[in-house]
Every structure is written in structure tokens, then in C-alpha cells.
Design an enzyme around this catalytic site. Structure first.
Site, PDB file in Angstrom:
ATOM      1  N   ALA A   1       0.804  -1.227   0.000  1.00  0.00           N
ATOM      2  CA  ALA A   1       0.000   0.000   0.000  1.00  0.00           C
ATOM      3  C   ALA A   1       0.833   1.271   0.000  1.00  0.00           C
ATOM      4  O   ALA A   1       0.340   2.327  -0.390  1.00  0.00           O
ATOM      5  CB  ALA A   1      -0.950  -0.023   1.202  1.00  0.00           C
ATOM      6  N   ALA A   2       2.095   1.189   0.426  1.00  0.00           N
ATOM      7  CA  ALA A   2       2.935   2.394   0.422  1.00  0.00           C
ATOM      8  C   ALA A   2       3.735   2.527  -0.866  1.00  0.00           C
ATOM      9  O   ALA A   2       4.534   3.448  -1.006  1.00  0.00           O
ATOM     10  CB  ALA A   2       3.886   2.382   1.623  1.00  0.00           C
TER      11      ALA A   2
ATOM     12  N   ILE B   1       2.020   1.969  -7.012  1.00  0.00           N
ATOM     13  CA  ILE B   1       0.647   1.653  -7.441  1.00  0.00           C
ATOM     14  C   ILE B   1      -0.316   1.915  -6.287  1.00  0.00           C
ATOM     15  O   ILE B   1      -1.400   2.466  -6.473  1.00  0.00           O
ATOM     16  CB  ILE B   1       0.548   0.196  -7.936  1.00  0.00           C
ATOM     17  CG1 ILE B   1       1.410  -0.003  -9.181  1.00  0.00           C
ATOM     18  CG2 ILE B   1      -0.894  -0.184  -8.227  1.00  0.00           C
ATOM     19  CD1 ILE B   1       1.502  -1.431  -9.680  1.00  0.00           C
TER      20      ILE B   1
ATOM     21  N   ARG C   1      10.157  -4.847 -11.726  1.00  0.00           N
ATOM     22  CA  ARG C   1      11.407  -5.008 -12.484  1.00  0.00           C
ATOM     23  C   ARG C   1      11.993  -3.636 -12.809  1.00  0.00           C
ATOM     24  O   ARG C   1      11.284  -2.629 -12.807  1.00  0.00           O
ATOM     25  CB  ARG C   1      11.163  -5.807 -13.768  1.00  0.00           C
ATOM     26  CG  ARG C   1      10.284  -5.126 -14.772  1.00  0.00           C
ATOM     27  CD  ARG C   1      10.218  -5.902 -16.074  1.00  0.00           C
ATOM     28  NE  ARG C   1       9.143  -5.414 -16.925  1.00  0.00           N
ATOM     29  CZ  ARG C   1       9.103  -5.555 -18.234  1.00  0.00           C
ATOM     30  NH1 ARG C   1      10.075  -6.204 -18.859  1.00  0.00           N
ATOM     31  NH2 ARG C   1       8.091  -5.091 -18.939  1.00  0.00           N
TER      32      ARG C   1
ATOM     33  N   GLN D   1       0.832 -15.178   1.449  1.00  0.00           N
ATOM     34  CA  GLN D   1      -0.445 -14.452   1.398  1.00  0.00           C
ATOM     35  C   GLN D   1      -1.596 -15.368   1.002  1.00  0.00           C
ATOM     36  O   GLN D   1      -2.736 -15.164   1.428  1.00  0.00           O
ATOM     37  CB  GLN D   1      -0.314 -13.237   0.479  1.00  0.00           C
ATOM     38  CG  GLN D   1       0.640 -12.206   1.109  1.00  0.00           C
ATOM     39  CD  GLN D   1       0.797 -10.922   0.335  1.00  0.00           C
ATOM     40  OE1 GLN D   1       0.206 -10.754  -0.725  1.00  0.00           O
ATOM     41  NE2 GLN D   1       1.601 -10.020   0.858  1.00  0.00           N
TER      42      GLN D   1
ATOM     43  N   GLY E   1       1.016  -7.884  -8.590  1.00  0.00           N
ATOM     44  CA  GLY E   1       2.467  -8.071  -8.453  1.00  0.00           C
ATOM     45  C   GLY E   1       2.988  -9.082  -9.463  1.00  0.00           C
ATOM     46  O   GLY E   1       2.380 -10.134  -9.682  1.00  0.00           O
TER      47      GLY E   1
ATOM     48  N   ASP F   1      -2.797  -4.514 -20.078  1.00  0.00           N
ATOM     49  CA  ASP F   1      -2.470  -4.884 -21.465  1.00  0.00           C
ATOM     50  C   ASP F   1      -3.691  -4.653 -22.362  1.00  0.00           C
ATOM     51  O   ASP F   1      -3.581  -4.158 -23.487  1.00  0.00           O
ATOM     52  CB  ASP F   1      -2.061  -6.361 -21.532  1.00  0.00           C
ATOM     53  CG  ASP F   1      -0.988  -6.680 -20.511  1.00  0.00           C
ATOM     54  OD1 ASP F   1       0.118  -6.150 -20.646  1.00  0.00           O
ATOM     55  OD2 ASP F   1      -1.271  -7.427 -19.564  1.00  0.00           O
TER      56      ASP F   1
ATOM     57  N   ARG G   1      -4.133  -1.019 -22.981  1.00  0.00           N
ATOM     58  CA  ARG G   1      -3.108  -0.570 -23.936  1.00  0.00           C
ATOM     59  C   ARG G   1      -3.499  -0.963 -25.359  1.00  0.00           C
ATOM     60  O   ARG G   1      -3.323  -0.197 -26.311  1.00  0.00           O
ATOM     61  CB  ARG G   1      -1.764  -1.206 -23.578  1.00  0.00           C
ATOM     62  CG  ARG G   1      -1.145  -0.638 -22.310  1.00  0.00           C
ATOM     63  CD  ARG G   1      -0.012  -1.521 -21.802  1.00  0.00           C
ATOM     64  NE  ARG G   1       0.699  -0.900 -20.697  1.00  0.00           N
ATOM     65  CZ  ARG G   1       1.510  -1.544 -19.880  1.00  0.00           C
ATOM     66  NH1 ARG G   1       1.719  -2.850 -20.017  1.00  0.00           N
ATOM     67  NH2 ARG G   1       2.126  -0.908 -18.906  1.00  0.00           N
TER      68      ARG G   1
ATOM     69  N   HIS H   1       0.878 -12.187 -18.758  1.00  0.00           N
ATOM     70  CA  HIS H   1       1.244 -10.765 -18.683  1.00  0.00           C
ATOM     71  C   HIS H   1       2.766 -10.684 -18.838  1.00  0.00           C
ATOM     72  O   HIS H   1       3.509 -10.524 -17.872  1.00  0.00           O
ATOM     73  CB  HIS H   1       0.787 -10.161 -17.353  1.00  0.00           C
ATOM     74  CG  HIS H   1       1.269  -8.748 -17.153  1.00  0.00           C
ATOM     75  ND1 HIS H   1       0.935  -7.724 -18.007  1.00  0.00           N
ATOM     76  CD2 HIS H   1       2.089  -8.191 -16.226  1.00  0.00           C
ATOM     77  CE1 HIS H   1       1.516  -6.607 -17.604  1.00  0.00           C
ATOM     78  NE2 HIS H   1       2.226  -6.868 -16.535  1.00  0.00           N
TER      79      HIS H   1
HETATM   80  P1  NAD Z   1       6.767  -0.428  -5.547  1.00  0.00           P
HETATM   81  O1  NAD Z   1       8.117  -0.967  -5.291  1.00  0.00           O
HETATM   82  O2  NAD Z   1       6.577   1.038  -5.701  1.00  0.00           O
HETATM   83  O3  NAD Z   1       5.802  -0.886  -4.382  1.00  0.00           O
HETATM   84  C1  NAD Z   1       5.722  -2.204  -3.950  1.00  0.00           C
HETATM   85  C2  NAD Z   1       5.400  -2.164  -2.480  1.00  0.00           C
HETATM   86  O4  NAD Z   1       5.179  -3.501  -2.061  1.00  0.00           O
HETATM   87  C3  NAD Z   1       6.549  -1.583  -1.637  1.00  0.00           C
HETATM   88  O5  NAD Z   1       6.051  -0.515  -0.848  1.00  0.00           O
HETATM   89  C4  NAD Z   1       6.988  -2.761  -0.783  1.00  0.00           C
HETATM   90  O6  NAD Z   1       7.396  -2.382   0.526  1.00  0.00           O
HETATM   91  C5  NAD Z   1       5.710  -3.594  -0.744  1.00  0.00           C
HETATM   92  N1  NAD Z   1       5.903  -4.997  -0.412  1.00  0.00           N
HETATM   93  C6  NAD Z   1       6.952  -5.806  -0.728  1.00  0.00           C
HETATM   94  N2  NAD Z   1       6.772  -7.010  -0.183  1.00  0.00           N
HETATM   95  C7  NAD Z   1       5.587  -6.988   0.465  1.00  0.00           C
HETATM   96  C8  NAD Z   1       4.877  -7.942   1.236  1.00  0.00           C
HETATM   97  N3  NAD Z   1       5.350  -9.172   1.446  1.00  0.00           N
HETATM   98  N4  NAD Z   1       3.700  -7.569   1.760  1.00  0.00           N
HETATM   99  C9  NAD Z   1       3.215  -6.324   1.578  1.00  0.00           C
HETATM  100  N5  NAD Z   1       3.862  -5.359   0.892  1.00  0.00           N
HETATM  101  C10 NAD Z   1       5.034  -5.708   0.323  1.00  0.00           C
HETATM  102  O7  NAD Z   1       6.174  -1.220  -6.811  1.00  0.00           O
HETATM  103  P2  NAD Z   1       4.884  -0.858  -7.669  1.00  0.00           P
HETATM  104  O8  NAD Z   1       5.292   0.018  -8.787  1.00  0.00           O
HETATM  105  O9  NAD Z   1       3.772  -0.432  -6.771  1.00  0.00           O
HETATM  106  O10 NAD Z   1       4.591  -2.287  -8.319  1.00  0.00           O
HETATM  107  C11 NAD Z   1       4.143  -3.370  -7.537  1.00  0.00           C
HETATM  108  C12 NAD Z   1       4.102  -4.646  -8.357  1.00  0.00           C
HETATM  109  O11 NAD Z   1       3.135  -4.542  -9.392  1.00  0.00           O
HETATM  110  C13 NAD Z   1       5.422  -4.992  -9.059  1.00  0.00           C
HETATM  111  O12 NAD Z   1       5.658  -6.383  -8.984  1.00  0.00           O
HETATM  112  C14 NAD Z   1       5.159  -4.558 -10.485  1.00  0.00           C
HETATM  113  O13 NAD Z   1       6.001  -5.240 -11.401  1.00  0.00           O
HETATM  114  C15 NAD Z   1       3.721  -4.987 -10.622  1.00  0.00           C
HETATM  115  N6  NAD Z   1       2.965  -4.415 -11.745  1.00  0.00           N
HETATM  116  C16 NAD Z   1       2.107  -5.227 -12.399  1.00  0.00           C
HETATM  117  C17 NAD Z   1       1.342  -4.748 -13.443  1.00  0.00           C
HETATM  118  C18 NAD Z   1       0.389  -5.627 -14.198  1.00  0.00           C
HETATM  119  O14 NAD Z   1      -0.090  -5.187 -15.259  1.00  0.00           O
HETATM  120  N7  NAD Z   1       0.063  -6.833 -13.768  1.00  0.00           N
HETATM  121  C19 NAD Z   1       1.458  -3.394 -13.806  1.00  0.00           C
HETATM  122  C20 NAD Z   1       2.346  -2.580 -13.110  1.00  0.00           C
HETATM  123  C21 NAD Z   1       3.102  -3.111 -12.071  1.00  0.00           C
HETATM  124  C1  LMR Z   2       3.597  -3.177 -16.823  1.00  0.00           C
HETATM  125  O1  LMR Z   2       3.131  -3.906 -17.699  1.00  0.00           O
HETATM  126  O2  LMR Z   2       3.672  -1.951 -16.962  1.00  0.00           O
HETATM  127  C2  LMR Z   2       4.047  -3.789 -15.518  1.00  0.00           C
HETATM  128  O3  LMR Z   2       3.916  -5.178 -15.536  1.00  0.00           O
HETATM  129  C3  LMR Z   2       5.395  -3.351 -15.110  1.00  0.00           C
HETATM  130  C4  LMR Z   2       6.456  -4.007 -15.949  1.00  0.00           C
HETATM  131  O4  LMR Z   2       7.350  -4.626 -15.378  1.00  0.00           O
HETATM  132  O5  LMR Z   2       6.388  -3.899 -17.175  1.00  0.00           O
END
Ligand code: NAD
Ligand code: LMR
Length: 327
Positions: free
Chosen positions: A12-13, A16, A92, A112, A130, A159, A162, A187
Site C-alpha cells: 500500500a505504500a 501503485i 522489475r 499471502q 504483483g 495490457d 493498452r 502478462h
Molecule cells: P513499488 O516498489 O513502488 O511498491 C511495492 C510495495 O510492495 C513496496 O512498498 C513494498 O514495501 C511492498 N511490499 C513488498 N513485499 C511486500 C509484502 N510481502 N507484503 C506487503 N507489501 C510488500 O512497486 P509498484 O510500482 O507499486 O509495483 C508493484 C508490483 O506490481 C510490481 O511487482 C510490479 O512489477 C507490478 N505491476 C504489475 C502490473 C500488471 O499489469 N500486472 C502493472 C504494473 C506493475
Molecule cells: C507493466 O506492464 O507496466 C508492468 O507489468 C510493469 C512491468 O514490469 O512492465
């Protein structure tokens, strides 16, 4: 006002999280008459930053926000949750593939999954954001035997959005004019954005764009858009990801628009030759709070080859994390 529903959000912090929480609290997910309790999960070192986010939520004086709790314990964040947005995981960086995150993030979803199984409401609806999202959803589900696997989904809505946006721009149309685009599979860069059933302003999309553009530019551009955003922003997509997560859940609850469908990563029911249980993105319609994969679509040789390639990648990911499955 109705009774509040409980929405758990992990990570949550994070980036996203910051884009998502305010929209959930403002009623963008369940509407202006539905109060929500946000149950936020973070790792211990991020709890202080999360307190700042909680202060900002309070400072918005949202009429739909009934309560906010924070925790570093999944048991507490998932207690009686009606919805869970599993965002928390490592993102990533430049030059990485999402699958490079597989082993590092897998343990998060094992833990989880168990916590959801033991503490969430039995009807909990889960979206895994994630990365790598499909296989993390599979790990979550395989550690939550008391929750119907259909309730644990992966996000391919970004996706999908997009794919809609890029097609609309090419056809000089608006996003609302585009229907029946779909994303098949993972994905990842093997995903298959399929336009064979899509229409723009009621006419077949593939009659409005040329075949070479579709094959050589459109498909790779949609599939690699995440990397394109990372290269520009220095960080992965956040606001568009939060928006997609909200739309995935909102359509699941409220339904897809008439004459259209969306894309969701869901456990395969065996249709289109995808092995049962693999979390694979399909075109789905949502109605009455349920989703149904779109049945009976024609799959030509071009599509078959791509649907199988992304299926093979998901099988490899599944096999690489088998040790994380309970039982
Ligand atoms: P971020 O690093 O800004 O935030 C991730 C947060 O998760 C951090 O605050 C971290 O402390 C927290 N975290 C880590 N382990 C945890 C746990 N065990 N329990 C609870 N919180 C935990 O990253 P973000 O930009 O918010 O992205 C989060 C995830 O979403 C990444 O894996 C990213 O690749 C993914 N993502 C997926 C899509 C999709 O289309 N499916 C799109 C964008 C990002
Ligand atoms: C995205 O599609 O934007 C996310 O999955 C982040 C990434 O790693 O590309």
C-alpha cells in the site's frame, strides 16, 4: 448508506498503492453509496511511510471511506476481506523481464495465499497485480485450498487497455468505439493481443488497419509497453496499473458493457486447449458478479501459434515454482 465492505491492499505504500488507494476511498470502485474499509498491508520498514498515506486519506474527508487500518501481518490485513488487491511485490527495472522476478516474489504469494485461506471472507475476490502476475495468482490459489480458484485472478487489464488505446489511435477513433479486443495468455512479452474479433465503430478492426502493422508493430508494442514506460519513467507504470486494477474489479462486480468483453487472467477451464487450472488471460464477459470466458471463438493458425507460445511460457513458470504449492 450500506454496510462497509472490506478491501485489503498489499504494497500500500508503493507507487501503485499511492495511485490506487485514493480512488478506492473516493468510491470509484463500488460507487458513492458504498462505504469501504481499507485494510492496508506493508512490510515493517514501510509502515512509517504508509502512515503518511493514511494521513493524506484522512485529509481528503472522503464520504465513502469508513475506516483505514495498517499492518505488517497478512493475517490482520486479510481479516474478513471481501476484496483483495495483491500489489505488494518487487517491480522489475530496466533490462529485466517480469519472469526475472519469479523466484524473488513467489514466497510473498505463498504466505499471502495461506493468510487469505485462513482469514479472508469465503467469497473474497482477489486480483494479483504483483509480477509475474499470472504465476503469482497460481501460487496464491495453490496455497488457499479453501477458496474457489475462480476467485483468484491475475491482472491483464492494463495490457487490454493498452491494446484498446493503440488500436483506437491508429483507427482515428475513440477508446469507446473499440470493442472485443482481447489479450490471451501471460502478462509478459509472449502475451497475444488478438484483433481478429475486434471492431472499431462497429466494423472489423482488421479491415481498418493493415496486416503488417498489426503483426509487426501493434502486437510487439502492446506486449512491450511496460518496458517502454520503464525506459521513459525510470520506474514501472503506476497510475495506469492502478486504474486497470480498479477496472478489472469493477467490471467483475458490476459487469462488462453490453456487446463487449474484457481480458482477465483466470484459471483455465480447459477451453481453447489451455490446460485446466493454468492462470491464463482470456476474453471474459462479466454479469451478476461473475465472469465467464467467451466461448466458441474461431482461432486461426496465426492465433493458435501465439496462444500456444504464451501457454508454454506459463507452463514453464508453473513448473519453476511447483515447490511453492501446498500439499
Ligand atoms: P513499488 O516498489 O513502488 O511498491 C511495492 C510495495 O510492495 C513496496 O512498498 C513494498 O514495501 C511492498 N511490499 C513488498 N513485499 C511486500 C509484502 N510481502 N507484503 C506487503 N507489501 C510488500 O512497486 P509498484 O510500482 O507499486 O509495483 C508493484 C508490483 O506490481 C510490481 O511487482 C510490479 O512489477 C507490478 N505491476 C504489475 C502490473 C500488471 O499489469 N500486472 C502493472 C504494473 C506493475
Ligand atoms: C507493466 O506492464 O507496466 C508492468 O507489468 C510493469 C512491468 O514490469 O512492465
Amino acid at each position: 448508506m450500506k454496510n462497509p465492505v472490506r478491501i485489503a491492499v498489499t504494497g500500500a505504500a508503493g507507487q501503485i498503492g499511492y495511485a490506487l488507494l485514493f480512488r478506492l476511498a473516493a468510491g470509484d470502485f463500488l460507487g458513492p453509496d458504498q462505504p469501504v474499509r481499507l485494510q492496508l498491508l506493508e512490510v515493517t520498514p514501510a509502515l512509517k511511510a504508509l502512515q503518511g498515506v493514511v494521513m493524506e486519506l484522512a485529509d481528503c474527508a472522503f464520504t465513502t471511506l469508513a475506516d483505514v487500518s495498517t499492518s505488517d501481518q497478512a493475517e490482520s490485513a486479510f481479516k474478513d476481506a471481501d476484496f483483495a488487491f495483491l500489489v505488494g511485490a518487487k517491480p522489475r527495472g530496466p533490462g529485466m523481464e517480469r519472469s526475472d522476478l519469479l523466484l524473488g516474489n513467489a514466497e510473498i504469494f505463498r504466505v499471502q495465499g495461506r493468510a487469505l485461506d485462513e482469514h479472508a471472507a469465503r467469497g473474497v475476490r482477489v486480483i494479483v497485480v504483483g509480477n509475474p502476475a499470472n504465476t503469482n495468482a497460481l501460487i496464491t490459489s495453490r496455497n488457499a485450498p479453501g477458496i474457489n480458484p475462480r476467485q483468484i485472478t491475475a491482472m491483464t487489464r492494463l495490457d487490454h487497455n493498452r491494446a484498446v488505446a493503440l488500436l483506437a489511435a491508429r483507427a482515428n477513433a475513440g477508446a469507446a468505439d473499440v470493442r472485443r479486443v482481447c489479450i490471451w495468455g501471460n502478462h509478459s512479452t509472449t502475451q497475444y493481443p488478438d484483433l481478429h474479433h475486434a471492431t472499431v465503430s462497429g466494423r472489423p478492426a482488421l479491415q481498418q488497419v493493415d496486416a503488417a502493422w498489426y503483426k509487426d508493430e501493434y502486437i510487439p508494442r502492446v506486449a512491450k509497453r511496460g518496458a517502454e514506460v520503464i525506459a521513459a519513467r525510470g520506474a514501472s507504470s503506476a497510475a495506469s496499473a492502478a486504474n486497470a486494477a480498479l477496472e478489472h474489479m469493477r467490471d467483475w462486480v458490476n459487469g462488462t458493457r453490453s456487446g463487449d468483453w474484457t481480458s482477465m487472467g483466470i484459471p483455465s477451464d480447459g477451453s481453447y486447449g489451455i490446460p485446466e487450472g493454468l492462470v491464463y488471460s482470456f476474453p471474459v464477459t462479466c454479469h451478476g458478479g461473475n465472469y465467464t470466458p467467451v466461448a466458441g471463438l474461431d482461432v486461426n493458425a496465426f492465433s493458435r501459434e501465439r496462444m500456444d507460445a504464451t501457454r508454454r511460457e506459463l507452463e514453464e513458470e508453473r513448473d519453476a515454482v511447483k515447490q511453492m504449492f501446498a500439499g
